[in-house]
Design a protein around this motif. Structure first.
Motif, PDB file in Angstrom:
ATOM      1  N   VAL A 137      19.019  40.287  15.735  1.00  0.00           N
ATOM      2  CA  VAL A 137      18.270  41.431  14.820  1.00  0.00           C
ATOM      3  C   VAL A 137      17.389  40.575  13.725  1.00  0.00           C
ATOM      4  CG1 VAL A 137      18.060  43.389  13.383  1.00  0.00           C
ATOM      5  CG2 VAL A 137      19.665  43.175  15.337  1.00  0.00           C
ATOM      6  N   GLU A 138      18.214  39.988  12.734  1.00  0.00           N
ATOM      7  CA  GLU A 138      17.623  39.299  11.663  1.00  0.00           C
ATOM      8  C   GLU A 138      16.916  38.032  11.867  1.00  0.00           C
ATOM      9  OE1 GLU A 138      21.022  40.669   8.210  1.00  0.00           O
ATOM     10  OE2 GLU A 138      21.363  38.850   9.659  1.00  0.00           O
ATOM     11  N   VAL A 139      17.248  37.030  12.795  1.00  0.00           N
ATOM     12  CA  VAL A 139      16.445  35.987  12.995  1.00  0.00           C
ATOM     13  C   VAL A 139      15.217  36.380  13.692  1.00  0.00           C
ATOM     14  CG1 VAL A 139      16.603  33.833  14.334  1.00  0.00           C
ATOM     15  CG2 VAL A 139      18.531  34.391  12.918  1.00  0.00           C
ATOM     16  N   PRO A 140      15.291  37.071  14.776  1.00  0.00           N
ATOM     17  CA  PRO A 140      13.927  37.443  15.599  1.00  0.00           C
ATOM     18  C   PRO A 140      12.949  37.983  14.395  1.00  0.00           C
ATOM     19  CG  PRO A 140      15.632  38.035  17.021  1.00  0.00           C
ATOM     20  CD  PRO A 140      16.367  37.640  15.352  1.00  0.00           C
ATOM     21  N   ALA A 141      13.377  38.687  13.647  1.00  0.00           N
ATOM     22  CA  ALA A 141      12.559  39.877  12.647  1.00  0.00           C
ATOM     23  C   ALA A 141      12.027  38.581  11.706  1.00  0.00           C
ATOM     24  CB  ALA A 141      13.234  40.643  11.973  1.00  0.00           C
ATOM     25  N   SER A 142      12.707  37.496  11.319  1.00  0.00           N
ATOM     26  CA  SER A 142      12.182  36.694  10.258  1.00  0.00           C
ATOM     27  C   SER A 142      11.667  35.344  10.673  1.00  0.00           C
ATOM     28  CB  SER A 142      13.677  36.396   9.356  1.00  0.00           C
ATOM     29  OG  SER A 142      14.574  35.930  10.030  1.00  0.00           O
ATOM     30  N   LEU A 143      11.442  35.382  12.002  1.00  0.00           N
ATOM     31  CA  LEU A 143      10.898  33.711  12.372  1.00  0.00           C
ATOM     32  C   LEU A 143       9.568  33.607  12.120  1.00  0.00           C
ATOM     33  CD1 LEU A 143      11.634  33.878  16.416  1.00  0.00           C
ATOM     34  CD2 LEU A 143      12.318  32.109  14.518  1.00  0.00           C
ATOM     35  N   PRO A 144       8.716  34.360  11.421  1.00  0.00           N
ATOM     36  CA  PRO A 144       7.613  33.731  11.010  1.00  0.00           C
ATOM     37  C   PRO A 144       7.819  33.144   9.643  1.00  0.00           C
ATOM     38  CG  PRO A 144       7.033  35.825  11.971  1.00  0.00           C
ATOM     39  CD  PRO A 144       8.564  35.579  11.996  1.00  0.00           C
ATOM     40  N   LEU A 145       8.751  33.709   8.658  1.00  0.00           N
ATOM     41  CA  LEU A 145       9.153  33.049   7.305  1.00  0.00           C
ATOM     42  C   LEU A 145       9.711  31.642   7.655  1.00  0.00           C
ATOM     43  CD1 LEU A 145       8.707  33.211   4.686  1.00  0.00           C
ATOM     44  CD2 LEU A 145      10.671  34.679   4.487  1.00  0.00           C
ATOM     45  N   ILE A 146      10.671  31.592   8.760  1.00  0.00           N
ATOM     46  CA  ILE A 146      11.408  30.417   8.913  1.00  0.00           C
ATOM     47  C   ILE A 146      10.488  29.166   9.388  1.00  0.00           C
ATOM     48  CG2 ILE A 146      13.287  29.657  10.411  1.00  0.00           C
ATOM     49  CD1 ILE A 146      14.783  32.268  10.381  1.00  0.00           C
ATOM     50  N   LEU A 147       9.615  29.669  10.081  1.00  0.00           N
ATOM     51  CA  LEU A 147       8.684  28.657  10.682  1.00  0.00           C
ATOM     52  C   LEU A 147       7.935  28.044   9.601  1.00  0.00           C
ATOM     53  CD1 LEU A 147       7.798  30.111  14.582  1.00  0.00           C
ATOM     54  CD2 LEU A 147       9.132  28.075  13.891  1.00  0.00           C
ATOM     55  N   SER A 148       7.728  29.191   8.688  1.00  0.00           N
ATOM     56  CA  SER A 148       6.712  28.608   7.523  1.00  0.00           C
ATOM     57  C   SER A 148       7.319  27.286   6.910  1.00  0.00           C
ATOM     58  CB  SER A 148       6.377  29.666   6.562  1.00  0.00           C
ATOM     59  OG  SER A 148       7.379  30.215   5.859  1.00  0.00           O
TER      60      SER A 148
END
Length: 219
Positions: A137-148
């Motif tokens: 849930v959390e990682v898939p939803a936050s991937l754009p920011l993680i990749l930034s």
């Protein structure tokens, strides 16, 4: 003579395209240092950032560590490592990894903390455990920011890897300055700038592949 003249002189010289000191070999070295430093930094930063963001504990300590890491002078640390450990891979990796860890650490923490609590609560209500909630849930939803965070780290490492001047594209800048060959200096700087842009494009492509369209539209 302007900068475009120097660029043309550098890239039109056939000697720069062959051998140990040629562009392909130097580029391979530079990429090797960059990807290795990013991989090591990811192994260190991502677990800490994700777990800290998921639990909500240790955020202040994490911020202090990240701030201290950003304040480290990369070149000074490299010189210190050379005096301490000698010439080799490890003295170069230490400052590059130290440079890459803070943006990955902070963005992964912030990414998890800013996930909409509604789907997280729903997942917990369905009986999902902490690990499943984090990675499904959390990682898939936050991937754009993680990749930034990866993007920021990649740009900094690509640029700073030039300080490893015994190898990598930084050799062109150091040799050019020593020889007062400004075409070589400008050519080396141009290669590093182009490589940084290529890393941004690569991470953008990765984001298009791994991030779901719905998450991309909501960011």
């Amino acid at each position: 003579m302007n900068i475009f003249h120097f660029i043309n002189v550098f890239f039109s010289d056939n000697a720069h395209w062959h051998g140990y000191a040629g562009i392909p070999h130097r580029l391979e070295e530079h990429l090797g240092y960059t990807f290795e430093a990013l991989a090591i930094a990811a192994v260190i930063a991502l677990p800490i950032g994700l777990i800290t963001g998921h639990t909500g504990r240790g955020g202040n300590a994490l911020a202090l560590v990240a701030t201290a890491g950003r304040a480290l002078p990369s070149y000074g640390l490299l010189v210190l490592m050379f005096f301490w450990l000698g010439i080799g891979l490890v003295p170069v990796m230490i400052p590059l990894v130290a440079l890459a860890v803070p943006p990955m650490l902070v963005t992964s923490y912030e990414a998890i903390r800013t996930v909409d609590p509604a789907p997280v609560d729903a997942a917990r209500g369905m009986g999902m455990g902490p690990v499943a909630v984090l990675f499904q849930v959390e990682v898939p939803a936050s991937l754009p920011l993680i990749l930034s965070g990866f993007r920021s780290a990649a740009i900094q490492v690509v640029s700073t890897a030039a300080i490893a001047a015994t190898v990598s594209l930084g050799r062109y800048i150091v040799d050019g300055l020593y020889q007062r060959n400004y075409a070589t200096v400008v050519g080396g700087a141009t290669l590093i700038a182009l490589l940084a842009l290529a890393m941004v494009g690569l991470i953008w492509l990765v984001e298009r592949v791994v991030v779901s369209p719905g998450v991309r539209r909501s960011n």
